[in-house]
Design a protein around this motif. Structure first.
Motif, PDB file in Angstrom:
ATOM      1  N   ILE A  84       0.844  -1.199   0.000  1.00  0.00           N
ATOM      2  CA  ILE A  84       0.000   0.000   0.000  1.00  0.00           C
ATOM      3  C   ILE A  84       0.877   1.246   0.000  1.00  0.00           C
ATOM      4  O   ILE A  84       1.619   1.518   0.956  1.00  0.00           O
ATOM      5  N   CYS A  85       0.780   2.004  -1.062  1.00  0.00           N
ATOM      6  CA  CYS A  85       1.576   3.220  -1.227  1.00  0.00           C
ATOM      7  C   CYS A  85       1.281   4.188  -0.090  1.00  0.00           C
ATOM      8  O   CYS A  85       0.119   4.415   0.278  1.00  0.00           O
ATOM      9  N   THR A  86       2.340   4.784   0.458  1.00  0.00           N
ATOM     10  CA  THR A  86       2.168   5.682   1.599  1.00  0.00           C
ATOM     11  C   THR A  86       1.759   7.092   1.179  1.00  0.00           C
ATOM     12  O   THR A  86       1.579   7.948   2.037  1.00  0.00           O
ATOM     13  N   HIS A  87       1.608   7.317  -0.127  1.00  0.00           N
ATOM     14  CA  HIS A  87       1.112   8.624  -0.554  1.00  0.00           C
ATOM     15  C   HIS A  87      -0.391   8.688  -0.338  1.00  0.00           C
ATOM     16  O   HIS A  87      -0.863   9.341   0.576  1.00  0.00           O
ATOM     17  N   LEU A  88      -1.151   7.959  -1.159  1.00  0.00           N
ATOM     18  CA  LEU A  88      -2.607   7.998  -1.020  1.00  0.00           C
ATOM     19  C   LEU A  88      -3.245   6.616  -1.054  1.00  0.00           C
ATOM     20  O   LEU A  88      -4.449   6.495  -1.265  1.00  0.00           O
ATOM     21  N   GLY A  89      -2.445   5.574  -0.889  1.00  0.00           N
ATOM     22  CA  GLY A  89      -3.022   4.262  -0.666  1.00  0.00           C
ATOM     23  C   GLY A  89      -3.271   3.372  -1.864  1.00  0.00           C
ATOM     24  O   GLY A  89      -3.963   2.355  -1.730  1.00  0.00           O
ATOM     25  N   CYS A  90      -2.726   3.685  -3.013  1.00  0.00           N
ATOM     26  CA  CYS A  90      -2.845   2.751  -4.145  1.00  0.00           C
ATOM     27  C   CYS A  90      -1.937   1.541  -3.885  1.00  0.00           C
ATOM     28  O   CYS A  90      -1.094   1.573  -3.003  1.00  0.00           O
ATOM     29  N   CYS A 103      -0.477   5.103  -9.496  1.00  0.00           N
ATOM     30  CA  CYS A 103      -1.348   6.289  -9.388  1.00  0.00           C
ATOM     31  C   CYS A 103      -0.611   7.595  -9.650  1.00  0.00           C
ATOM     32  O   CYS A 103      -1.043   8.399 -10.471  1.00  0.00           O
ATOM     33  N   HIS A 104       0.496   7.825  -8.944  1.00  0.00           N
ATOM     34  CA  HIS A 104       1.207   9.095  -9.112  1.00  0.00           C
ATOM     35  C   HIS A 104       2.704   8.896  -9.267  1.00  0.00           C
ATOM     36  O   HIS A 104       3.472   9.841  -9.164  1.00  0.00           O
ATOM     37  N   GLY A 105       3.129   7.655  -9.449  1.00  0.00           N
ATOM     38  CA  GLY A 105       4.520   7.396  -9.807  1.00  0.00           C
ATOM     39  C   GLY A 105       5.521   7.275  -8.675  1.00  0.00           C
ATOM     40  O   GLY A 105       6.723   7.203  -8.933  1.00  0.00           O
ATOM     41  N   SER A 106       5.079   7.245  -7.438  1.00  0.00           N
ATOM     42  CA  SER A 106       6.061   7.035  -6.370  1.00  0.00           C
ATOM     43  C   SER A 106       6.812   5.739  -6.629  1.00  0.00           C
ATOM     44  O   SER A 106       6.244   4.748  -7.094  1.00  0.00           O
ATOM     45  N   THR A 107       8.102   5.768  -6.312  1.00  0.00           N
ATOM     46  CA  THR A 107       8.949   4.613  -6.579  1.00  0.00           C
ATOM     47  C   THR A 107       9.706   4.261  -5.309  1.00  0.00           C
ATOM     48  O   THR A 107      10.241   5.135  -4.621  1.00  0.00           O
ATOM     49  N   GLY A 117       9.233  10.501  -4.963  1.00  0.00           N
ATOM     50  CA  GLY A 117       7.908  10.865  -4.465  1.00  0.00           C
ATOM     51  C   GLY A 117       6.878  10.877  -5.566  1.00  0.00           C
ATOM     52  O   GLY A 117       7.155  10.460  -6.675  1.00  0.00           O
ATOM     53  N   PRO A 118       5.690  11.299  -5.188  1.00  0.00           N
ATOM     54  CA  PRO A 118       5.354  12.140  -4.047  1.00  0.00           C
ATOM     55  C   PRO A 118       5.330  11.447  -2.667  1.00  0.00           C
ATOM     56  O   PRO A 118       5.265  12.136  -1.653  1.00  0.00           O
ATOM     57  N   ALA A 119       5.358  10.133  -2.592  1.00  0.00           N
ATOM     58  CA  ALA A 119       5.376   9.500  -1.262  1.00  0.00           C
ATOM     59  C   ALA A 119       6.610   9.962  -0.499  1.00  0.00           C
ATOM     60  O   ALA A 119       7.688  10.125  -1.082  1.00  0.00           O
TER      61      ALA A 119
HETATM   62 FE1  FES Z   1       1.007   6.150  -4.781  1.00  0.00          FE
HETATM   63 FE2  FES Z   1       0.051   8.612  -5.072  1.00  0.00          FE
HETATM   64  S1  FES Z   1      -0.968   6.862  -4.259  1.00  0.00           S
HETATM   65  S2  FES Z   1       1.982   7.874  -5.612  1.00  0.00           S
END
Ligand code: FES
Length: 144
Positions: A84-90, A103-107, A117-119
């Motif tokens: 679970i991505c720590t940015h927004l949970g994808c 979702c937003h490319g965090s790696t 980021g953005p995470a």
């Molecule tokens: Fe993963 Fe935004 S939910 S980068």
């Protein structure tokens, strides 16, 4: 010879394109597991997908909302991560040596640390111990 219905054919095509874009997923397998006293035990010799430095197995604990990713690290040890991505949970995908959020490319690196980021926070990592009997034990209540 069995012919594929159109829907299955399109699904397979989408999977092939997605896997190619992610750097391949030939070693991915999903293993249903149960937890006992907050621990998941798996036998290393039964996890062919963990071999090699890009080894990866998706564990599916009964009753859990999300799987646990078990990955082989470059030093031969293993990391158990929440996907679970720590940015927004994808849910992140494993792409070779990295985990990438669609979702937003965090790696993330294979140990869960943020590479891009953005995470801002690492993936949740569970402590993993290796027993002398060839079992890996994932401690669900403890961080690494
Ligand atoms: Fe993963 Fe935004 S939910 S980068």
């Amino acid at each position: 010879m069995r012919t594929l219905p159109r829907r299955e054919f399109l699904a397979l095509g989408a999977c092939a394109v997605g896997c190619a874009a992610l750097g391949g997923c030939a070693s991915t397998m999903t293993l249903p597991v149960t937890s006992d006293d907050g621990r998941i035990r798996v036998r290393l010799d039964e996890l062919e997908g963990l071999s090699g430095s890009d080894g990866f197995v998706r564990l599916s604990p009964g009753g859990a909302a999300a799987p646990i990713y078990l990955l082989t690290l470059s030093d031969g040890s293993h990391a158990a991560l929440s996907p679970i991505c720590t940015h927004l949970g994808c849910t992140v995908d494993v792409a070779g040596q990295r985990l990438v959020c669609p979702c937003h490319g965090s790696t993330y690196a294979r140990d869960g640390t943020v590479l891009r980021g953005p995470a801002e926070r690492p993936l949740r990592r569970y402590r993993v111990t290796e027993a002398t009997n060839g079992e890996l034990v994932i401690h669900l209540e403890e961080g690494a």
